[in-house]
Enzyme design. Structure first.
Site, PDB file in Angstrom:
ATOM      1  N   GLU A 126     -54.735 -19.791  -6.132  1.00 32.91           N
ATOM      2  CA  GLU A 126     -54.772 -20.564  -4.838  1.00 32.91           C
ATOM      3  C   GLU A 126     -53.642 -20.510  -4.099  1.00 32.91           C
ATOM      4  O   GLU A 126     -52.567 -20.753  -4.568  1.00 32.91           O
ATOM      5  CB  GLU A 126     -55.201 -22.002  -5.321  1.00 32.91           C
ATOM      6  N   ARG A 130     -63.872 -30.144   2.046  1.00 36.61           N
ATOM      7  CA  ARG A 130     -65.022 -29.142   1.328  1.00 36.61           C
ATOM      8  C   ARG A 130     -66.435 -30.056   1.372  1.00 36.61           C
ATOM      9  O   ARG A 130     -67.261 -29.249   0.971  1.00 36.61           O
ATOM     10  CB  ARG A 130     -64.423 -28.649   0.004  1.00 36.61           C
ATOM     11  N   HIS A 147     -58.715 -22.623  -2.436  1.00 39.61           N
ATOM     12  CA  HIS A 147     -58.982 -23.015  -4.008  1.00 39.61           C
ATOM     13  C   HIS A 147     -59.745 -21.682  -4.329  1.00 39.61           C
ATOM     14  O   HIS A 147     -60.912 -21.741  -4.950  1.00 39.61           O
ATOM     15  CB  HIS A 147     -59.597 -24.269  -4.155  1.00 39.61           C
ATOM     16  N   ARG A 188     -69.394 -25.217  -6.580  1.00 38.74           N
ATOM     17  CA  ARG A 188     -68.372 -24.184  -7.683  1.00 38.74           C
ATOM     18  C   ARG A 188     -68.281 -22.806  -7.407  1.00 38.74           C
ATOM     19  O   ARG A 188     -69.198 -22.082  -7.510  1.00 38.74           O
ATOM     20  CB  ARG A 188     -69.118 -24.377  -9.054  1.00 38.74           C
ATOM     21  N   ASP A 221     -54.046 -24.207 -16.075  1.00 43.56           N
ATOM     22  CA  ASP A 221     -53.850 -24.938 -14.899  1.00 43.56           C
ATOM     23  C   ASP A 221     -52.439 -25.270 -14.547  1.00 43.56           C
ATOM     24  O   ASP A 221     -51.618 -26.083 -15.073  1.00 43.56           O
ATOM     25  CB  ASP A 221     -54.406 -26.409 -14.975  1.00 43.56           C
TER      26      ASP A 221
END
Ligand code: TA6
Length: 301
Positions: free
Chosen positions: A273, A100, A170, A74, A214
């Site tokens: 992003e 990732r 991201h 995170r 978002d």
């Protein structure tokens, strides 16, 4: 896969670049140049921290981030590849792809003549990655640490048939208080609002934050400024190879549920992003390379 001893033997640069293992076995590169410092994990070629010299940290890493092999971390600059969001056909495949959470190898590291340090990583393919992505391809992440942090994600089609790709850097940025942050550079852009049933809307003026956000901004210009009065600075984000920009803050409830933000963790971050997402899908023909690049710079107010 690189070992710690091999990384230090082949790639260390005296007083500027060294490698170490975090508790739990995560291998990281520690970069310290005259212009800035960074740590980058071999899992995911994931930039975990970056701080320009004489500035505060630019990249946010959760105090509660977990470093578990095979799990996403995170914060930092996670790479979403070879798809962004859920897989279009198979819900079993991981959200935001597998890049990732798998090991990458360092293929080159060097000090540039101007003192910056550049590391060039390549994703290690395996039967597991090929089961999810059966396309002949390579992907490299080239990270340059200097007064700016520069990231270049280069995907090459090494096969004989075209394929489609979506992806994102991201990036989690550190901010003083998200409630006082505004973002310039998106005014007039249409966006998909994922917290309102994916309805399409248009941004009017700077973007500010007072609830979960978002959004996938479409047809963006590759130039954004995160204004942060609390930290008395702005972060300049410039990019190429991208026509979509995702902006995310989970706000209180969602952050609580995620378990790796901590109480009020959402106040100190925003994701901006650089992406190829939604309408902005890349079709890569044989022998073609797509380069997604982003540069991040801190400017004191
Ligand atoms: O980029 C925004 C987003 O897709 C959000 O929908 C949000 O859930 C997120 O990324 C974080 O995803 P992760 O898989 O890292 O928990």
């Amino acid at each position: 896969m690189n070992t710690l001893a091999e990384l230090n033997r082949r790639f260390a640069v005296a007083s500027k670049l060294a490698f170490e293992a975090l508790p739990g076995g995560f291998l990281v590169a520690r970069v310290d140049t005259d212009f800035g410092s960074a740590t980058i994990a071999l899992q995911g070629a994931h930039v975990l921290t970056y701080q320009p010299r004489n500035h505060g940290p630019l990249i946010w890493l959760s105090k509660f981030a977990k470093f578990v092999p095979g799990k996403s971390v995170r914060g930092g600059v996670p790479i979403c590849w070879p798809w962004f969001g859920p897989h279009s056909a198979n819900v079993q495949f991981p959200g935001h792809g597998f890049a990732r959470t798998v090991p990458w190898q360092l293929v080159e590291a060097r000090a540039l003549p101007d003192g910056r340090i550049r590391l060039d990583f390549e994703l290690i393919q395996s039967d597991a990655t090929r089961a999810q992505w059966p396309h002949a391809s390579t992907v490299r992440n080239i990270v340059t640490v200097g007064q700016e942090l520069e990231v270049e994600l280069a995907t090459t089609n090494t096969g004989v048939a075209p394929f489609q790709l979506s992806q994102a850097l991201h990036t989690y940025f550190e901010v003083g208080d998200i409630r006082r942050v505004s973002i310039d550079g998106l005014d007039g852009s249409d966006f998909i609002d994922k917290v309102d049933g994916s309805s399409r809307k248009r941004q009017e003026g700077p973007l500010t934050f007072s609830a979960e956000t978002d959004r996938i901004y479409l047809a963006t210009s590759g130039h954004c400024v995160i204004r942060d009065p609390e930290l008395a600075r702005s972060i300049l984000v410039t990019s190429t190879g991208s026509r979509s920009t995702v902006v995310w803050n989970p706000w209180i409830e969602k952050a609580d549920k995620m378990g790796d933000f901590g109480t009020d963790g959402h106040l100190g971050m925003v994701c901006v992003e650089t992406a190829n997402a939604a309408d902005d899908i890349i079709v890569l023909k044989p022998d073609e390379t797509h380069r997604l690049t982003a540069q991040y710079r801190s400017i004191k107010d």
